[in-house]
Design an enzyme around this catalytic site. Structure first.
Site, PDB file in Angstrom:
ATOM      1  CE  LYS A  35      -2.354   1.716   3.637  1.00  0.00           C
ATOM      2  NZ  LYS A  35      -2.457   3.587   3.705  1.00  0.00           N
ATOM      3  CG  ASP A  62      -5.129   4.497   1.555  1.00  0.00           C
ATOM      4  OD1 ASP A  62      -6.356   4.825   0.951  1.00  0.00           O
ATOM      5  OD2 ASP A  62      -4.904   4.157   2.621  1.00  0.00           O
ATOM      6  CE  LYS A  64      -8.248   6.614   3.645  1.00  0.00           C
ATOM      7  NZ  LYS A  64      -6.810   6.237   3.875  1.00  0.00           N
ATOM      8  CG  LEU A  65      -8.359   9.787  -5.856  1.00  0.00           C
ATOM      9  CD1 LEU A  65      -8.594   9.251  -7.267  1.00  0.00           C
ATOM     10  CD2 LEU A  65      -7.410  10.900  -5.989  1.00  0.00           C
ATOM     11  CG  ASP A  67     -11.842  17.586  -6.844  1.00  0.00           C
ATOM     12  OD1 ASP A  67     -12.860  18.198  -7.287  1.00  0.00           O
ATOM     13  OD2 ASP A  67     -10.677  18.033  -6.480  1.00  0.00           O
ATOM     14  N   PRO A  69     -16.513  14.559 -10.318  1.00  0.00           N
ATOM     15  CG  PRO A  69     -18.582  13.769 -10.978  1.00  0.00           C
ATOM     16  CD  PRO A  69     -18.002  14.792 -10.473  1.00  0.00           C
ATOM     17  CB  THR A 123     -11.422   3.178  11.259  1.00  0.00           C
ATOM     18  OG1 THR A 123     -10.354   3.445  10.722  1.00  0.00           O
ATOM     19  CG2 THR A 123     -11.886   2.023  10.467  1.00  0.00           C
ATOM     20  CD  GLN A 192      -5.206   1.069  12.937  1.00  0.00           C
ATOM     21  OE1 GLN A 192      -6.472   1.449  13.249  1.00  0.00           O
ATOM     22  NE2 GLN A 192      -4.676   1.327  11.903  1.00  0.00           N
ATOM     23  N   GLY A 212       0.923  -2.409   8.579  1.00  0.00           N
ATOM     24  CA  GLY A 212       1.791  -1.389   8.672  1.00  0.00           C
ATOM     25  C   GLY A 212       2.733  -1.569   9.869  1.00  0.00           C
ATOM     26  NE  ARG A 213       0.974   2.160  13.546  1.00  0.00           N
ATOM     27  CZ  ARG A 213       0.325   2.926  13.743  1.00  0.00           C
ATOM     28  NH1 ARG A 213       0.479   3.938  14.754  1.00  0.00           N
ATOM     29  NH2 ARG A 213      -1.164   2.818  13.587  1.00  0.00           N
TER      30      ARG A 213
HETATM   31  O1  C5P Z   1       0.313   0.654  11.054  1.00  0.00           O
HETATM   32  P1  C5P Z   1      -0.836  -0.106  10.767  1.00  0.00           P
HETATM   33  O2  C5P Z   1      -0.986  -1.325  10.696  1.00  0.00           O
HETATM   34  O3  C5P Z   1      -1.784   0.586  11.871  1.00  0.00           O
HETATM   35  O4  C5P Z   1      -1.317   0.844   9.567  1.00  0.00           O
HETATM   36  C1  C5P Z   1      -2.657   0.660   8.753  1.00  0.00           C
HETATM   37  C2  C5P Z   1      -2.590   1.354   7.570  1.00  0.00           C
HETATM   38  O5  C5P Z   1      -3.894   1.583   7.071  1.00  0.00           O
HETATM   39  C3  C5P Z   1      -2.084   2.833   7.529  1.00  0.00           C
HETATM   40  O6  C5P Z   1      -1.456   3.142   6.641  1.00  0.00           O
HETATM   41  C4  C5P Z   1      -3.266   3.709   7.886  1.00  0.00           C
HETATM   42  O7  C5P Z   1      -3.192   4.734   7.029  1.00  0.00           O
HETATM   43  C5  C5P Z   1      -4.179   2.730   6.993  1.00  0.00           C
HETATM   44  N1  C5P Z   1      -5.709   2.864   7.125  1.00  0.00           N
HETATM   45  C6  C5P Z   1      -6.388   2.822   8.368  1.00  0.00           C
HETATM   46  N2  C5P Z   1      -7.646   2.776   8.384  1.00  0.00           N
HETATM   47  C7  C5P Z   1      -8.474   3.152   7.627  1.00  0.00           C
HETATM   48  C8  C5P Z   1      -7.818   3.124   6.403  1.00  0.00           C
HETATM   49  C9  C5P Z   1      -6.566   3.232   6.164  1.00  0.00           C
HETATM   50  O8  C5P Z   1      -5.640   2.451   9.409  1.00  0.00           O
HETATM   51  N3  C5P Z   1      -9.832   3.201   7.764  1.00  0.00           N
END
Ligand code: C5P
Length: 233
Positions: A35, A62, A64-65, A67, A69, A123, A192, A212-213
């Site tokens: 991603k 990602d 996230k557009l 605007d 159409p 979220t 999260q 991610g992390r």
């Molecule tokens: O580090 P982590 O596993 O929390 O990363 C989750 C990824 O998913 C991040 O890039 C975050 O921006 C993305 N994301 C999210 N929640 C969303 C949409 C995207 O955590 N609703």
């Protein structure tokens, strides 16, 4: 859903193209795709999508557009030209915007597989945040409404929290479900909140896990990805 593809999409949340490519090469054998988020798209720029796509795995831009159409269609076309397999759009831009984005994406992909992923309710938003923007109803109800709209307007899937997998499956079972908020057992939740373990999210019907992390922050990111994959077997 049990599937034979690797469902891990690593969120390359880093600031430079060099670091993103280094990590992607290190992880390429153990994950299903990557991603590229707003930090990379706004810093080094969308060329990162092409650099990562060159490694051969699907790339999820990602962006996230949201605007009018025609603008969204052109932006989506640029991203799919660069090799993005998926591009995110805000569903709240409406059906005409989603359809235009899907057309632009398909044009740029020139026959390669491509698809829109719809962001329903972020979220991070609570019911109060929704009310503040003039939207009545709970995040769950609004998610259901937007998922139905996405399904009818050319989207391949949605990005949703693990806790929303059930509602999406109910109202729009044809949509691909891509889920962040994934934390292996015993891993700190960071910021999260609506989280699930990789195995739980797959059991609840996720098709792809955005992680991610828990991978990038590990002392050995490749070993962390391997161990998450093993937990799904
Ligand atoms: O580090 P982590 O596993 O929390 O990363 C989750 C990824 O998913 C991040 O890039 C975050 O921006 C993305 N994301 C999210 N929640 C969303 C949409 C995207 O955590 N609703």
């Amino acid at each position: 859903m049990v599937n034979d593809r690797n469902p891990i999409l690593v969120a390359l949340d880093v600031g430079t193209a060099e670091e993103a490519v280094r990590l992607a090469k290190l992880l390429n054998a153990y994950v299903g795709g990557f991603k590229v988020g707003l930090e990379l798209l706004m810093g080094p720029g969308p060329g990162v999508v092409a650099a990562i796509a060159a490694l051969g795995k699907p790339v999820f831009a990602d962006a996230k557009l949201h605007d009018i159409p025609s603008t969204v269609a052109r932006a989506a076309r640029q991203l799919s030209r660069l090799g993005a397999r998926w591009v995110t759009v805000h569903t709240s831009g409406g059906g005409r915007m989603l359809n235009a984005a899907a057309e632009g994406l398909e044009e740029g992909a020139a026959g390669r597989p491509s698809g829109l992923l719809a962001v329903t309710v972020l979220t991070s938003m609570t019911g109060d945040d929704l009310t503040e923007t003039g939207v009545s109803g709970s995040p769950g109800r609004q998610t259901a409404r937007l998922a139905k709209l996405a399904a009818g307007a050319g989207c391949e899937g949605v990005v949703c929290a693990p806790t929303e997998l059930g509602v999406i499956a109910q109202v729009a079972p044809e949509l691909l479900k891509v889920t962040p908020g994934i934390r292996p057992p015993a891993f700190a939740g960071d910021d999260q909140r609506r989280i699930a373990s990789p195995a739980e999210a797959m059991e609840r019907g996720a098709d792809y896990l955005v992680i991610g992390r828990p991978i990038l922050g590990a002392a050995d990111p490749a070993a962390a990805a391997r161990s998450i994959l093993a937990s799904l077997a």
